[in-house]
Structure formats: structure tokens, C-alpha cells
Design an enzyme around this catalytic site. Structure first.
Site, PDB file in Angstrom:
ATOM      1  N   CYS A 162       1.923  -0.603   5.993  1.00  0.00           N
ATOM      2  CA  CYS A 162       3.337  -0.527   5.635  1.00  0.00           C
ATOM      3  C   CYS A 162       4.240  -0.606   6.866  1.00  0.00           C
ATOM      4  CB  CYS A 162       3.621   0.760   4.855  1.00  0.00           C
ATOM      5  SG  CYS A 162       3.206   2.265   5.753  1.00  0.00           S
TER       6      CYS A 162
ATOM      7  N   GLN B 149      -4.386   7.777   8.481  1.00  0.00           N
ATOM      8  CA  GLN B 149      -4.676   6.611   7.647  1.00  0.00           C
ATOM      9  C   GLN B 149      -4.979   5.369   8.473  1.00  0.00           C
ATOM     10  OE1 GLN B 149      -1.166   6.525   5.136  1.00  0.00           O
ATOM     11  NE2 GLN B 149      -2.464   6.863   3.367  1.00  0.00           N
TER      12      GLN B 149
ATOM     13  N   GLY C 270      -0.093   6.292  -1.890  1.00  0.00           N
ATOM     14  CA  GLY C 270       0.169   7.010  -3.142  1.00  0.00           C
ATOM     15  C   GLY C 270      -0.967   7.922  -3.534  1.00  0.00           C
TER      16      GLY C 270
END
Length: 423
Positions: free
Chosen positions: A52, A118, A196
């Protein structure tokens, strides 16, 4: 570092969200770009990383191929005017800079939320795609395994990963702030992208939220995560009702166009405040949704790291992390130097092995017994290894001193290694 490793990077540091979402790649696009760069541009040691916050291509080539890489990326994304996007990219044309950048990205030093866990998993995934495409050469294999080992050292030896300061945890903290005055806030998570899913796990661990619901187009995936986290599941066809009831809607939907439009949200009849948090790149919530009265929208760029004790410990650990990276890079530099002499070492082994086999063949004509043959084979192998040991050690030592060329020339002349294959 004696290897033609380079990188092209577009990240949140120079590119706004609107640009990053145009360039962002899903798994299928990453795999297609790998094939294009490998087969059409003949690039090796390829790694395509898209998150992202960044889209990056790492590669090995004798010359700077950054323009060609950006053009290939633009074609893949159907972007007509490449020149308009070029200024947003950083180019690491030197191998040392490119390698250090990859280390810092993988460790989380370059993350929007410092130390984000992440990113290391995303690098592993990108490496798997490269291996699947047969685009990872010996250098990339060694580099990535060194990166993963370094990541373990950072985890074990520093406080850089203490606490939870990832993008997903920052989302939880944002929701806590937004709903501080709301009794038992109702949270709806729509879509289960990687972030998410992590957000759901944080909500499952939190004692502040007891009314959290997951809604996903594939119900089975939502049910599995809901069972893991102790959350509720809403059927996708009932999403409209869920949107009306929720105080906070977190979207992690992966699609090219926004899913939540102004018209959709305007039909919710917002009576108080309703918060939309968009974790998707490209955005899944249209920018004009915030024009609906009572609706506030937060996108990925609005999720800032919190001034928590955990983050402070991470920031304090940055010098230690950088020191560990430098140690790893030094070991990698030694390995790349040794790679320069490995063909010579292999040719020397081949030359001595050929002499050994010729002598064995001459003695075997004297009709030695099998036992005598084996004993002679063992003795000559042992002799060859002892003869090889010192030249190999001297070659590796000369590599570290940057003086290998002269020794390579001497051995090549002494043993006529030019006619020996390096296999």
C-alpha cells in the site's frame, strides 16, 4: 559491492496516494511484470514488491535499466504518459545503495509505521513469486536469505519489534480515538485484504470492542477469520443493513474502482457521525463520500503512527538495527568477492582432478584389486584436497583485501586453467 544490482522505487515518501494507487500491483500483475522484465528485458535477480505504501523493482543488469523498467510498469498499468510519473520514482543505480535500501525496507525502517511487521512477510511473498518465475539468480537468493536472517537478529537482539505499531494496529488505535465517546461502538470490516485481516486480529485481541463484524464477498474466508478472532459475520448481500448500523466502517476491498460511492453512502441516512477508514490501494472509498453530512473518511495516508512507548523503543533501537544491517552487508560483500574467484577455484579443482584420474587410470592397467583401487582413490582424493586447501584460503583472503586479480592470473598460468571448464 561487486554486483550489478539496482532498484527502482516509488513510495509514500515522494508519491501521494493518488499516484501510488495508479501504480499499485496485485499478485497477478506482479507476476506478469516479472515475466516481462525477465524475458523481454533479460533482467535477472528480479524482485517485484508492491504494497500500500510502495511499488519497487529490484534487478541485476550491466547498465541502468530504470527507464525501461518504469516504461514496462506503465504499459502494464495502461498509463499513457510515463514522463508524468518518472519524478515520483527513486533510482538506486549503485549495488550498495540498492542492497541497503532493500534491507531497510524489509526491516521496516522505511515503513510509514516504523518497524511494520507486515513488510517482511510481503518481501518473502515477492521472493516466492520471483523464484516461481525462475527470475531469482544466485545473488538474489543469497541476498534474500541474508535479509531474512538479519530480520531474525533484529527480532531477537533489539526492541525494534516490541509492542504493536504496524499499520493495522495504528488503525485500531485510530478507531479507539474516534469512538472514545461512543458506548459499545459497532465496527464493520468489509473485505479481507492482508491489512484488513490483521485489523480483525487486533480487534479480536482488544477488550475495548465487543461488537465487531466481518463482511466479505467470500463468506467462507470471513467465517474462518471470525472463528479465529471471536468476531461476527455478516452476509455480503446484507451489507447495506450492516452499513446503516455500524459506527465505523473499515474497508479493505481490493478492486480497481472505489466500492463505496457517494450515492451509496448518502442512502444510509446518517443521523450522527459515521467513520469510514479506507485501507485499500487503490482506494475503495470515493473521495467525495466525505461530502455526505455526518461522514468522515480516513485513508491509508491518514493513519499515522502513535507516540506510544512501544514506538519510542523502536525509534531508540534504530541505530542498533542499522548496525546489524551493516554487519550483514559486510558478510554479503565478502560473499560477492568470493564469487569472483569461485570460477578459478573450480577450474583448479578440475585441473587437479583430471591429473588424479589420469594417474588412477594408469595404475588400474596394472590390474589392481578392487580393494587396492579403492585405497588408491581415497589416498589421491585426500592429497588433492590438501593441495587445494592453501590456494583456496589464499584466494579468499586476497578477495577480502581486494588483491585477488594477481593471484588468479598466477594460478591460471601455473595450471593452464584457461582450457579448464568452470563447472
Amino acid at each position: 559491492m561487486s554486483h550489478p544490482f539496482q532498484a527502482v522505487s516509488l513510495s509514500f515518501k515522494k508519491a501521494p496516494l493518488a499516484i501510488r494507487e495508479l501504480i499499485a500491483l496485485d499478485e497477478a500483475a506482479c507476476r506478469r511484470l516479472l515475466q516481462t522484465l525477465h524475458h523481454e528485458l533479460d533482467l535477472t535477480d528480479l524482485l517485484v514488491l508492491s504494497t500500500c505504501n510502495r511499488t519497487e523493482v529490484y534487478y541485476s543488469a550491466d547498465h541502468d535499466q530504470s527507464v525501461a523498467v518504469i516504461e514496462a510498469l506503465a504499459r502494464l498499468k495502461n498509463l499513457p504518459d510515463v514522463s508524468g510519473f518518472t519524478p515520483y520514482f527513486d533510482v538506486f543505480a549503485g549495488s550498495l545503495d540498492a542492497v541497503r535500501h532493500l534491507f531497510e525496507v524489509a526491516m521496516g525502517l522505511e515503513a510509514q509505521v516504523v518497524g511494520d511487521l507486515q513488510i517482511s512477510n510481503q518481501v518473502k511473498q515477492a521472493y516466492q513469486w520471483s523464484a516461481d518465475a525462475d527470475a531469482a539468480g544466485p545473488f538474489l537468493h543469497r541476498l534474500l536469505h541474508t535479509v531474512f536472517f538479519t530480520n531474525k537478529r533484529v527480532q531477537q537482539e533489539t526492541a525494534f519489534r516490541d509492542g504493536a505499531a504496524s499499520t493495522s494496529y495504528a488503525t485500531l488505535e485510530l478507531v479507539e480515538e474516534l469512538t472514545a465517546d461512543v458506548a459499545n461502538p459497532r465496527v464493520l470490516v468489509v473485505g479481507l485484504g492482508e491489512i484488513g485481516a490483521d485489523v480483525c486480529r487486533h480487534f479480536g485481541d482488544s477488550k475495548l470492542f465487543t461488537d465487531v463484524t466481518i463482511c466479505n464477498r467470500t463468506r467462507g474466508k470471513a467465517e474462518a477469520l471470525a472463528e479465529e478472532c471471536g468476531l461476527k459475520v455478516l452476509d455480503f448481500e446484507n451489507l447495506a443493513e450492516g452499513l446503516k448500523e455500524a459506527d465505523v466502517i473499515i474497508s479493505s476491498i481490493a478492486r480497481p474502482e472505489p466500492f463505496f460511492s457517494r450515492a451509496l453512502v448518502a442512502n444510509l441516512e446518517v443521523l450522527s457521525y459515521k467513520f469510514f477508514i479506507d485501507l485499500s490501494v487503490p482506494r475503495s472509498i470515493a473521495p467525495d463520500v466525505e461530502q455526505v453530512p455526518g461522514v468522515l473518511v480516513y485513508n491509508i495516508d491518514a493513519i499515522q503512527s502513535k507516540a506510544s512507548a512501544a514506538l519510542e523503543r523502536r525509534l531508540d533501537s534504530v541505530p542498533q538495527v542499522r548496525a546489524i544491517i551493516e554487519e550483514s552487508m559486510e558478510g554479503l560483500r565478502d560473499w560477492t568477492k568470493e564469487m569472483m574467484v569461485s570460477p578459478t577455484i573450480q577450474k583448479l579443482k578440475n585441473a587437479l582432478e583430471q591429473i588424479r584420474l589420469e594417474e588412477l587410470d594408469r595404475y588400474q592397467k596394472k590390474k589392481l584389486t578392487p580393494e587396492e583401487t579403492k585405497r588408491l582413490d581415497d589416498i589421491t582424493r585426500s592429497l588433492m584436497q590438501k593441495i587445494l586447501k592453501q590456494p583456496v584460503l589464499q584466494l579468499k583472503a586476497a578477495c577480502k583485501r581486494g588483491e585477488a586479480d594477481q593471484l588468479i592470473d598466477t594460478l591460471t598460468d601455473l595450471f593452464d586453467l584457461e582450457r579448464q571448464p568452470a563447472y
